[in-house]
Each structure stands twice: as structure tokens, then as C-alpha cells.
Scaffold this motif. Structure first.
Motif, PDB file in Angstrom:
ATOM      1  N   SER A   1      -1.839 -50.104  51.235  1.00 34.82           N
ATOM      2  CA  SER A   1      -2.858 -51.423  50.607  1.00 34.82           C
ATOM      3  C   SER A   1      -3.065 -52.147  51.892  1.00 34.82           C
ATOM      4  N   ALA A   2      -5.103 -51.164  51.155  1.00 35.46           N
ATOM      5  CA  ALA A   2      -6.227 -51.502  51.784  1.00 35.46           C
ATOM      6  C   ALA A   2      -5.540 -53.714  51.735  1.00 35.46           C
ATOM      7  N   ARG A   3      -6.341 -54.358  50.743  1.00 35.81           N
ATOM      8  CA  ARG A   3      -5.890 -55.967  51.023  1.00 35.81           C
ATOM      9  C   ARG A   3      -4.522 -56.213  52.066  1.00 35.81           C
ATOM     10  N   ASP A   4      -3.903 -55.578  52.232  1.00 38.25           N
ATOM     11  CA  ASP A   4      -2.916 -56.056  53.390  1.00 38.25           C
ATOM     12  C   ASP A   4      -3.414 -55.296  54.517  1.00 38.25           C
TER      13      ASP A   4
ATOM     14  N   LYS B   1     -13.417 -53.899  57.870  1.00 34.82           N
ATOM     15  CA  LYS B   1     -13.923 -53.031  57.116  1.00 34.82           C
ATOM     16  C   LYS B   1     -15.793 -52.235  56.861  1.00 34.82           C
TER      17      LYS B   1
ATOM     18  N   LEU C   1      -6.315 -55.838  56.020  1.00 34.23           N
ATOM     19  CA  LEU C   1      -7.556 -56.319  55.920  1.00 34.23           C
ATOM     20  C   LEU C   1      -7.407 -58.163  55.776  1.00 34.23           C
ATOM     21  N   ASN C   2      -6.319 -58.586  54.783  1.00 37.45           N
ATOM     22  CA  ASN C   2      -6.072 -59.343  54.943  1.00 37.45           C
ATOM     23  C   ASN C   2      -4.802 -60.135  56.010  1.00 37.45           C
ATOM     24  N   ASN C   3      -3.739 -59.483  55.748  1.00 40.21           N
ATOM     25  CA  ASN C   3      -2.171 -59.417  57.323  1.00 40.21           C
ATOM     26  C   ASN C   3      -2.572 -57.642  57.844  1.00 40.21           C
TER      27      ASN C   3
END
Length: 65
Positions: free
Chosen positions: A40-43, A9, A45-47
Motif C-alpha cells: 500500500s503506497a498510502r500506508d 514520494k 507515505l502516511n504511516n
């Protein structure tokens, strides 16, 4: 499709480390670009390992589902 092998990020978005047939490079996306491309920013960053970037669709990020 290029495999996302890592992500970080930063202030205006996300920077991905990509690999494709042994070649490694980086690409950056702003938050607005990610939303416009339905990513998906979450995907990312997290996966990051489950994400792929399609070079033929200019920045299209897909997550197998």
C-alpha cells in the motif's frame, strides 16, 4: 524484517528510509513494483512506521493488521 522509518514520494514511486539493527539505508520502489508486491503506497507515505520490508522476499512490504 527491516523497519520503515520514513518515506518520500518521488516522480516514479516511493523512497523509504529503513533501519535494521542500527543500520540505516534507503530503498526505492516504483508504483508498479508496489502493486506487484501487494504493498500500500498510502500506508508507506502516511504511516511509514507501521510498515516492514522483508529482505528475504525481495521488496515484500507488510503492514501489521
Amino acid at each position: 524484517m527491516r523497519q520503515v522509518s520514513g518515506s518520500n514520494k518521488f516522480r516514479n514511486g516511493i523512497r523509504e528510509s529503513l533501519s535494521d539493527a542500527g543500520n540505516k539505508n534507503q530503498d526505492s520502489f516504483t508504483g508498479e513494483t508496489l502493486m506487484a508486491r501487494e504493498a500500500s503506497a498510502r500506508d508507506l507515505l502516511n504511516n511509514p512506521g507501521i510498515c516492514r520490508i522483508d529482505p528475504d522476499r525481495i521488496g515484500r512490504v507488510t503492514v501489521p493488521g
